[in-house]
Design an enzyme around this catalytic site. Structure first.
Site, PDB file in Angstrom:
ATOM      1  N   ARG A   1       0.842  -1.203   0.000  1.00  0.00           N
ATOM      2  CA  ARG A   1       0.000   0.000   0.000  1.00  0.00           C
ATOM      3  C   ARG A   1       0.873   1.247   0.000  1.00  0.00           C
ATOM      4  O   ARG A   1       0.574   2.231  -0.693  1.00  0.00           O
ATOM      5  CB  ARG A   1      -0.935   0.013   1.208  1.00  0.00           C
ATOM      6  CG  ARG A   1      -2.065  -0.994   1.133  1.00  0.00           C
ATOM      7  CD  ARG A   1      -3.009  -0.872   2.305  1.00  0.00           C
ATOM      8  NE  ARG A   1      -3.826   0.336   2.238  1.00  0.00           N
ATOM      9  CZ  ARG A   1      -4.611   0.770   3.213  1.00  0.00           C
ATOM     10  NH1 ARG A   1      -4.679   0.104   4.363  1.00  0.00           N
ATOM     11  NH2 ARG A   1      -5.324   1.874   3.069  1.00  0.00           N
TER      12      ARG A   1
ATOM     13  N   CYS B   1      -1.204   5.760   9.297  1.00  0.00           N
ATOM     14  CA  CYS B   1      -1.557   4.485   8.671  1.00  0.00           C
ATOM     15  C   CYS B   1      -2.705   4.761   7.711  1.00  0.00           C
ATOM     16  O   CYS B   1      -2.702   5.780   7.033  1.00  0.00           O
ATOM     17  CB  CYS B   1      -1.932   3.453   9.734  1.00  0.00           C
ATOM     18  SG  CYS B   1      -3.340   3.952  10.771  1.00  0.00           S
TER      19      CYS B   1
END
Length: 279
Positions: free
Chosen positions: A175, A234
């Site tokens: 990611r 995050c």
């Protein structure tokens, strides 16, 4: 004060004169609610806390898990029996991310004594700890949040920190690189951020922290040391809280960007980097 506690240590403290308040924060991203699991069995005396409804505000421009309304959070903590003069231990049933979110919010709000059960529910059961299905109705607590005890980053703060300090991206490496993005609008990372997947902080199937020395070495290899200015983000401020907790175990203070990638990527004016380098 250590930020985590073992199952054996917790069992001992629960029999003492200053037994901690137990918060069960079972949560799974995209999964079923945690309350039915709690009702099927929990640590004796533990109170269930809902991450989406009590540890975060409604999703929107500030991200998927923005800070909760202070009154909602305060009410939830008092209803759970949280007091300013009594220790708190949080746990969940999986990776420890949800428990860390509760830990971070309480510490950020000024509670002086909060720890996470290392290894969570699995560690408790493996140690022979008792389970209960009893309904828990604690005496109302008196905790009044006073935010600001831990550092908090806005999107602009995170951008600036990535340039002058160390901004850690706690998401999976793919990611970070922008190869996949299963949730948010745009793939990639904040320019200047360093990839530091939270999953590399743990062992035993991803539930138990590495020891403090190992964690310190890991973070030092990423430029995050006790003398550095460190921030973490995050996807939505949950697994990043677990990274802040791991940094605390290693003796490294760190700021949390709660809005994280879900807020950053939702603003088309903000730059995005891709690939394995900070950019």
């Amino acid at each position: 004060m250590n930020a985590i506690i073992t199952a054996t240590e917790l069992a001992s403290e629960l029999t003492g004169p200053a037994a901690p308040v137990l918060l069960d924060v079972r949560y799974q991203l995209g999964g079923p609610p945690g309350r039915p699991q709690y009702e099927a069995g929990h640590l004796p005396g533990a109170v269930y806390v809902d991450l989406d409804g009590e540890l975060a505000g409604p999703p929107g421009p500030a991200g998927r898990h923005p800070l909760p309304d202070p009154a909602v959070f305060a009410g939830a903590m008092r209803a759970a029996g949280v007091r300013a003069d009594r220790p708190v231990v949080t746990y969940d049933g999986g990776q420890g991310w949800a428990a860390a979110r509760a830990w971070w919010l309480l510490r950020w709000s000024g509670h002086p004594d909060v720890r996470v059960l290392d290894g969570g529910l699995a560690a408790w059961q493996a140690s022979g700890g008792a389970m209960s299905v009893d309904k828990v109705t604690p005496q109302s607590g008196d905790f009044t949040p006073v935010p600001g005890a831990l550092p908090l980053l806005t999107a602009d703060d995170a951008a600036a920190l990535a340039r002058r300090g160390v901004l850690l991206d706690a998401r999976a490496a793919e990611r970070y690189r922008g190869e996949v993005e299963p949730i948010d609008r745009v793939a990639g990372h904040i320019p200047g951020a360093v990839s530091a997947p939270t999953t590399e902080n743990v062992v035993d199937g991803g539930t138990t922290f590495r020891d403090a020395v190992e964690l310190a070495k890991r973070f030092a290899s990423l430029g995050a040391t006790e003398d550095a200015e460190v921030g973490v983000y995050c996807g939505s401020g949950v697994s990043a809280a677990h990274q802040v907790l791991a940094l605390a175990v290693a003796g490294i203070p760190a700021a949390l960007y709660v809005g994280s990638w879900s807020e950053w990527s939702g603003d088309p004016s903000r730059p995005v980097a891709t690939g394995p380098q900070p950019g």
